[in-house]
Design an enzyme around this catalytic site. Structure first.
Site, short mmCIF file in Angstrom:
data_model
loop_
_atom_site.label_atom_id
_atom_site.label_comp_id
_atom_site.label_asym_id
_atom_site.label_seq_id
_atom_site.Cartn_x
_atom_site.Cartn_y
_atom_site.Cartn_z
CB CYS A 9 -0.76 0.01 1.37
SG CYS A 9 -0.31 0.29 2.87
CG ASN A 12 5.08 -1.62 4.98
OD1 ASN A 12 5.49 -1.56 5.74
ND2 ASN A 12 3.86 -2.57 4.96
CB CYS A 14 -3.74 1.17 7.00
SG CYS A 14 -3.27 3.06 7.95
NE ARG A 15 -4.51 1.74 1.86
CZ ARG A 15 -4.34 2.44 1.06
NH1 ARG A 15 -5.79 2.40 -0.11
NH2 ARG A 15 -3.88 3.35 -0.16
CB SER A 16 0.53 -3.75 2.59
OG SER A 16 1.28 -2.56 3.31
CG ASP A 127 -5.23 5.43 2.86
OD1 ASP A 127 -5.58 5.06 3.91
OD2 ASP A 127 -4.03 6.26 2.76
#
Length: 163
Positions: A9, A12, A14-16, A127
């Site tokens: 993401c 690095n 939150c999402r990933s 996001d």
């Protein structure tokens, strides 16, 4: 031979890392721990060396996932050792494909939600960073839904290597 997957993401945090945690759990549940390696990175270095966002950690913990994480930036040299590079949105997809040294390596980059058969239209995982806790819950839901299809694809590739 180990099959390697890296989720990417922006920062690095939150999402990933959320996708890394969920997919690592799926891999363990499938009995593929020794065969599949899972990690994550960001397209930029904004949060390099930081822990995951506390909201990410909170959502993961509430849903039974573990995460030991330090943010890092994706390096083009990693393409050579990775089997799949999973982008969390179309901006990451484009950035990663531009970073890839060869067409073959660019072909390793896929959108996470392309593995969710129920996903339609926009395949981006939004996001959650600038929003509230609900955005992190929504992110986790999307990641979980796509992880089952991703696991099936990875299992197929891994089994193909074993035969």
């Amino acid at each position: 031979m180990t099959y390697r997957v890296c989720f990417v993401c922006t920062g690095n945090i939150c999402r990933s890392p959320m996708a890394e945690s969920v997919f690592r759990a799926r891999v363990a549940d499938a009995g593929l721990e020794g065969l599949v390696e899972v990690d994550s990175a960001g397209t930029g270095d904004w949060h390099e060396s930081e822990n995951a966002d506390p909201r990410t950690l909170s959502v993961l913990e509430r849903h039974g996932y573990a995460l030991d994480h330090t943010a890092r930036r994706f390096e083009p040299s990693w393409f050579a050792r990775l089997d799949l590079v999973i982008a969390l949105d179309s901006g990451h997809l484009k950035a990663l494909r531009l970073l890839a040294p060869t067409r073959e390596e660019a072909a390793k980059v896929r959108l996470l939600r392309s593995y969710d058969p129920a996903a339609e239209g926009d395949l981006d995982v939004p996001d959650p960073y600038y929003g509230g806790q609900d955005g992190f819950e929504e992110c986790l839901e999307m990641v979980e839904e796509a992880s089952n299809g991703l696991l099936a694809a990875v299992r197929h590739d891994v089994e193909g290597r074993l035969t």
